[in-house]
Scaffold this motif. Structure first.
Motif, PDB file in Angstrom:
ATOM      1  N   VAL A  94      -5.320   2.125  -5.947  1.00  0.00           N
ATOM      2  CA  VAL A  94      -4.377   2.859  -5.099  1.00  0.00           C
ATOM      3  C   VAL A  94      -2.981   2.283  -5.362  1.00  0.00           C
ATOM      4  O   VAL A  94      -2.846   1.113  -5.736  1.00  0.00           O
ATOM      5  CB  VAL A  94      -4.739   2.798  -3.595  1.00  0.00           C
ATOM      6  CG1 VAL A  94      -6.189   3.196  -3.349  1.00  0.00           C
ATOM      7  CG2 VAL A  94      -4.477   1.430  -3.012  1.00  0.00           C
ATOM      8  N   PRO A  95      -1.932   3.108  -5.202  1.00  0.00           N
ATOM      9  CA  PRO A  95      -0.585   2.605  -5.491  1.00  0.00           C
ATOM     10  C   PRO A  95      -0.187   1.463  -4.552  1.00  0.00           C
ATOM     11  O   PRO A  95      -0.610   1.427  -3.390  1.00  0.00           O
ATOM     12  CB  PRO A  95       0.309   3.831  -5.237  1.00  0.00           C
ATOM     13  CG  PRO A  95      -0.592   5.009  -5.176  1.00  0.00           C
ATOM     14  CD  PRO A  95      -1.942   4.510  -4.772  1.00  0.00           C
ATOM     15  N   ASP A  96       0.636   0.568  -5.082  1.00  0.00           N
ATOM     16  CA  ASP A  96       1.082  -0.593  -4.303  1.00  0.00           C
ATOM     17  C   ASP A  96       1.728  -0.202  -2.976  1.00  0.00           C
ATOM     18  O   ASP A  96       1.584  -0.922  -1.988  1.00  0.00           O
ATOM     19  CB  ASP A  96       2.089  -1.429  -5.121  1.00  0.00           C
ATOM     20  CG  ASP A  96       1.384  -2.324  -6.123  1.00  0.00           C
ATOM     21  OD1 ASP A  96       0.141  -2.376  -6.093  1.00  0.00           O
ATOM     22  OD2 ASP A  96       2.086  -2.959  -6.938  1.00  0.00           O
ATOM     23  N   GLU A  97       2.442   0.927  -2.953  1.00  0.00           N
ATOM     24  CA  GLU A  97       3.126   1.342  -1.709  1.00  0.00           C
ATOM     25  C   GLU A  97       2.141   1.432  -0.548  1.00  0.00           C
ATOM     26  O   GLU A  97       2.510   1.261   0.613  1.00  0.00           O
ATOM     27  CB  GLU A  97       3.797   2.722  -1.819  1.00  0.00           C
ATOM     28  CG  GLU A  97       4.779   2.881  -2.938  1.00  0.00           C
ATOM     29  CD  GLU A  97       4.079   3.343  -4.198  1.00  0.00           C
ATOM     30  OE1 GLU A  97       3.686   2.452  -4.985  1.00  0.00           O
ATOM     31  OE2 GLU A  97       3.923   4.545  -4.401  1.00  0.00           O
ATOM     32  N   LEU A  98       0.885   1.737  -0.857  1.00  0.00           N
ATOM     33  CA  LEU A  98      -0.089   1.908   0.231  1.00  0.00           C
ATOM     34  C   LEU A  98      -0.633   0.575   0.723  1.00  0.00           C
ATOM     35  O   LEU A  98      -1.189   0.493   1.816  1.00  0.00           O
ATOM     36  CB  LEU A  98      -1.264   2.785  -0.237  1.00  0.00           C
ATOM     37  CG  LEU A  98      -0.949   4.227  -0.625  1.00  0.00           C
ATOM     38  CD1 LEU A  98      -2.232   4.968  -0.947  1.00  0.00           C
ATOM     39  CD2 LEU A  98      -0.212   4.930   0.501  1.00  0.00           C
ATOM     40  N   LEU A  99      -0.499  -0.467  -0.080  1.00  0.00           N
ATOM     41  CA  LEU A  99      -1.206  -1.707   0.245  1.00  0.00           C
ATOM     42  C   LEU A  99      -0.331  -2.906   0.565  1.00  0.00           C
ATOM     43  O   LEU A  99      -0.720  -3.768   1.353  1.00  0.00           O
ATOM     44  CB  LEU A  99      -2.116  -2.102  -0.931  1.00  0.00           C
ATOM     45  CG  LEU A  99      -3.525  -1.552  -0.950  1.00  0.00           C
ATOM     46  CD1 LEU A  99      -4.289  -2.155  -2.121  1.00  0.00           C
ATOM     47  CD2 LEU A  99      -4.263  -1.865   0.348  1.00  0.00           C
ATOM     48  N   LEU A 100       0.837  -3.006  -0.052  1.00  0.00           N
ATOM     49  CA  LEU A 100       1.586  -4.266   0.039  1.00  0.00           C
ATOM     50  C   LEU A 100       2.023  -4.579   1.466  1.00  0.00           C
ATOM     51  O   LEU A 100       1.847  -5.710   1.943  1.00  0.00           O
ATOM     52  CB  LEU A 100       2.780  -4.263  -0.926  1.00  0.00           C
ATOM     53  CG  LEU A 100       2.407  -4.130  -2.416  1.00  0.00           C
ATOM     54  CD1 LEU A 100       3.628  -4.377  -3.309  1.00  0.00           C
ATOM     55  CD2 LEU A 100       1.279  -5.062  -2.824  1.00  0.00           C
ATOM     56  N   ASP A 101       2.566  -3.583   2.177  1.00  0.00           N
ATOM     57  CA  ASP A 101       2.981  -3.824   3.564  1.00  0.00           C
ATOM     58  C   ASP A 101       1.783  -4.192   4.435  1.00  0.00           C
ATOM     59  O   ASP A 101       1.872  -5.026   5.332  1.00  0.00           O
ATOM     60  CB  ASP A 101       3.662  -2.587   4.157  1.00  0.00           C
ATOM     61  CG  ASP A 101       5.077  -2.440   3.618  1.00  0.00           C
ATOM     62  OD1 ASP A 101       5.566  -3.411   2.990  1.00  0.00           O
ATOM     63  OD2 ASP A 101       5.676  -1.366   3.793  1.00  0.00           O
TER      64      ASP A 101
ATOM     65  N   ALA B 159     -12.940   6.708   6.005  1.00  0.00           N
ATOM     66  CA  ALA B 159     -13.968   7.204   6.930  1.00  0.00           C
ATOM     67  C   ALA B 159     -13.343   7.709   8.222  1.00  0.00           C
ATOM     68  O   ALA B 159     -13.801   8.683   8.813  1.00  0.00           O
ATOM     69  CB  ALA B 159     -14.975   6.091   7.222  1.00  0.00           C
ATOM     70  N   GLU B 160     -12.262   7.049   8.661  1.00  0.00           N
ATOM     71  CA  GLU B 160     -11.610   7.443   9.924  1.00  0.00           C
ATOM     72  C   GLU B 160     -10.582   8.544   9.721  1.00  0.00           C
ATOM     73  O   GLU B 160     -10.023   9.057  10.698  1.00  0.00           O
ATOM     74  CB  GLU B 160     -10.940   6.208  10.553  1.00  0.00           C
ATOM     75  CG  GLU B 160     -11.967   5.219  11.103  1.00  0.00           C
ATOM     76  CD  GLU B 160     -11.331   3.909  11.561  1.00  0.00           C
ATOM     77  OE1 GLU B 160     -10.105   3.715  11.341  1.00  0.00           O
ATOM     78  OE2 GLU B 160     -12.071   3.080  12.124  1.00  0.00           O
ATOM     79  N   GLY B 161     -10.297   8.871   8.477  1.00  0.00           N
ATOM     80  CA  GLY B 161      -9.344   9.947   8.186  1.00  0.00           C
ATOM     81  C   GLY B 161      -7.916   9.625   8.596  1.00  0.00           C
ATOM     82  O   GLY B 161      -7.143  10.514   8.945  1.00  0.00           O
ATOM     83  N   THR B 162      -7.545   8.343   8.573  1.00  0.00           N
ATOM     84  CA  THR B 162      -6.169   7.954   8.919  1.00  0.00           C
ATOM     85  C   THR B 162      -5.227   8.397   7.788  1.00  0.00           C
ATOM     86  O   THR B 162      -5.683   8.728   6.684  1.00  0.00           O
ATOM     87  CB  THR B 162      -6.047   6.425   9.072  1.00  0.00           C
ATOM     88  OG1 THR B 162      -6.281   5.828   7.779  1.00  0.00           O
ATOM     89  CG2 THR B 162      -7.044   5.863  10.075  1.00  0.00           C
ATOM     90  N   PRO B 163      -3.897   8.370   8.048  1.00  0.00           N
ATOM     91  CA  PRO B 163      -2.957   8.730   6.980  1.00  0.00           C
ATOM     92  C   PRO B 163      -3.169   7.877   5.725  1.00  0.00           C
ATOM     93  O   PRO B 163      -3.169   8.404   4.604  1.00  0.00           O
ATOM     94  CB  PRO B 163      -1.584   8.457   7.609  1.00  0.00           C
ATOM     95  CG  PRO B 163      -1.802   8.612   9.089  1.00  0.00           C
ATOM     96  CD  PRO B 163      -3.205   8.140   9.339  1.00  0.00           C
ATOM     97  N   LEU B 164      -3.414   6.561   5.900  1.00  0.00           N
ATOM     98  CA  LEU B 164      -3.689   5.701   4.741  1.00  0.00           C
ATOM     99  C   LEU B 164      -4.936   6.200   4.016  1.00  0.00           C
ATOM    100  O   LEU B 164      -4.951   6.322   2.786  1.00  0.00           O
ATOM    101  CB  LEU B 164      -3.900   4.241   5.195  1.00  0.00           C
ATOM    102  CG  LEU B 164      -4.472   3.290   4.134  1.00  0.00           C
ATOM    103  CD1 LEU B 164      -3.472   3.064   2.999  1.00  0.00           C
ATOM    104  CD2 LEU B 164      -4.884   1.942   4.744  1.00  0.00           C
ATOM    105  N   GLY B 165      -5.967   6.502   4.796  1.00  0.00           N
ATOM    106  CA  GLY B 165      -7.232   6.962   4.220  1.00  0.00           C
ATOM    107  C   GLY B 165      -7.051   8.237   3.417  1.00  0.00           C
ATOM    108  O   GLY B 165      -7.586   8.379   2.313  1.00  0.00           O
ATOM    109  N   LYS B 166      -6.278   9.163   3.980  1.00  0.00           N
ATOM    110  CA  LYS B 166      -6.065  10.448   3.290  1.00  0.00           C
ATOM    111  C   LYS B 166      -5.342  10.231   1.965  1.00  0.00           C
ATOM    112  O   LYS B 166      -5.653  10.877   0.971  1.00  0.00           O
ATOM    113  CB  LYS B 166      -5.255  11.391   4.187  1.00  0.00           C
ATOM    114  CG  LYS B 166      -6.105  11.920   5.339  1.00  0.00           C
ATOM    115  CD  LYS B 166      -5.394  13.042   6.067  1.00  0.00           C
ATOM    116  CE  LYS B 166      -6.296  13.541   7.196  1.00  0.00           C
ATOM    117  NZ  LYS B 166      -5.664  13.474   8.505  1.00  0.00           N
ATOM    118  N   GLN B 167      -4.374   9.312   1.967  1.00  0.00           N
ATOM    119  CA  GLN B 167      -3.621   9.074   0.731  1.00  0.00           C
ATOM    120  C   GLN B 167      -4.443   8.308  -0.305  1.00  0.00           C
ATOM    121  O   GLN B 167      -4.263   8.472  -1.496  1.00  0.00           O
ATOM    122  CB  GLN B 167      -2.346   8.291   1.044  1.00  0.00           C
ATOM    123  CG  GLN B 167      -1.265   9.161   1.665  1.00  0.00           C
ATOM    124  CD  GLN B 167      -0.084   8.306   2.095  1.00  0.00           C
ATOM    125  OE1 GLN B 167      -0.136   7.602   3.095  1.00  0.00           O
ATOM    126  NE2 GLN B 167       0.970   8.338   1.306  1.00  0.00           N
TER     127      GLN B 167
END
Ligand code: AMP
Length: 187
Positions: free
Chosen positions: A63-70, A44-52
């Protein structure tokens, strides 16, 4: 001193785990950490995470682990999470469960308790269809349930193998489920 408690809420989409996790977290005064909520907010905020993440969430794919684990690691290390937390929607794969085990060992002094909300599939579909979230179209619902069976259900076996699963009947009035959960956690 007793160990701080991490609660892990498992259950298929539509099982009510988000609602129940939120109620219990407010009750226990610990943070409710929902990866789905974090992703929806980022989208909703259009952040880099959101876009990916957007394409995956819209399709009902993980969503791929790279986006979530950290992100999970950072979140569980924050000050408000030091006395306990409820994780809702994570881990979603055995790989994520292994990651979480390692992370908890690193953080130390944490015992985790896993709750699995059980609801028959026909009830899930009815609930999801009436919920009206953006990723709740009939086609996406079907796909999310498939993803759940193939990728998330094995997480139950992973914890079951260690005798860590607490099964809770999620096909009851919400207040009754809340009471069972509260009794189970505090009892
Ligand atoms: P939820 O609100 O838990 O139903 O999650 C909504 C969507 O966010 C899912 O369909 C996935 O696309 C994504 N998601 C949430 N949690 C995870 C996770 N642990 N791993 C991968 N994708 C996730």
């Amino acid at each position: 001193m007793t160990k701080a408690k991490g609660l892990i809420f498992l259950g298929p989409p539509g099982s009510g785990k988000g609602t129940q996790a939120q109620i219990l977290a407010a009750n226990l005064q610990i943070p409710h950490i929902s990866t789905g909520e974090i992703l929806r907010k980022a989208i909703a905020e259009g952040t880099p995470l959101g876009k990916q993440a957007k394409g995956y969430v819209d399709q009902g794919d993980l969503v791929p682990d790279e986006l979530l684990l950290d992100l999970i690691k950072e979140r569980l290390n924050q000050a408000d999470a030091q006395n306990g937390w409820i994780l809702d929607g994570f881990p979603r794969t055995v790989n994520q469960a292994i990651f979480l085990d390692r992370l908890l060992a690193e953080i130390g002094d944490f015992s985790d308790c896993v709750v699995n909300l059980e609801v028959p599939e026909a009830v899930l579909i009815q609930r999801l269809l009436s919920r009206g979230r953006q990723d709740d179209t009939e086609e996406t619902i079907r796909h999310r349930l498939e993803v759940y069976h193939s990728q998330t259900a094995p997480v139950i076996n992973y914890y079951q193998g260690r005798g860590q699963i607490n099964a809770v009947d999620g096909n009851r009035p919400p207040a009754e489920i809340s009471d069972s959960l509260k009794a189970m956690i505090t009892g």
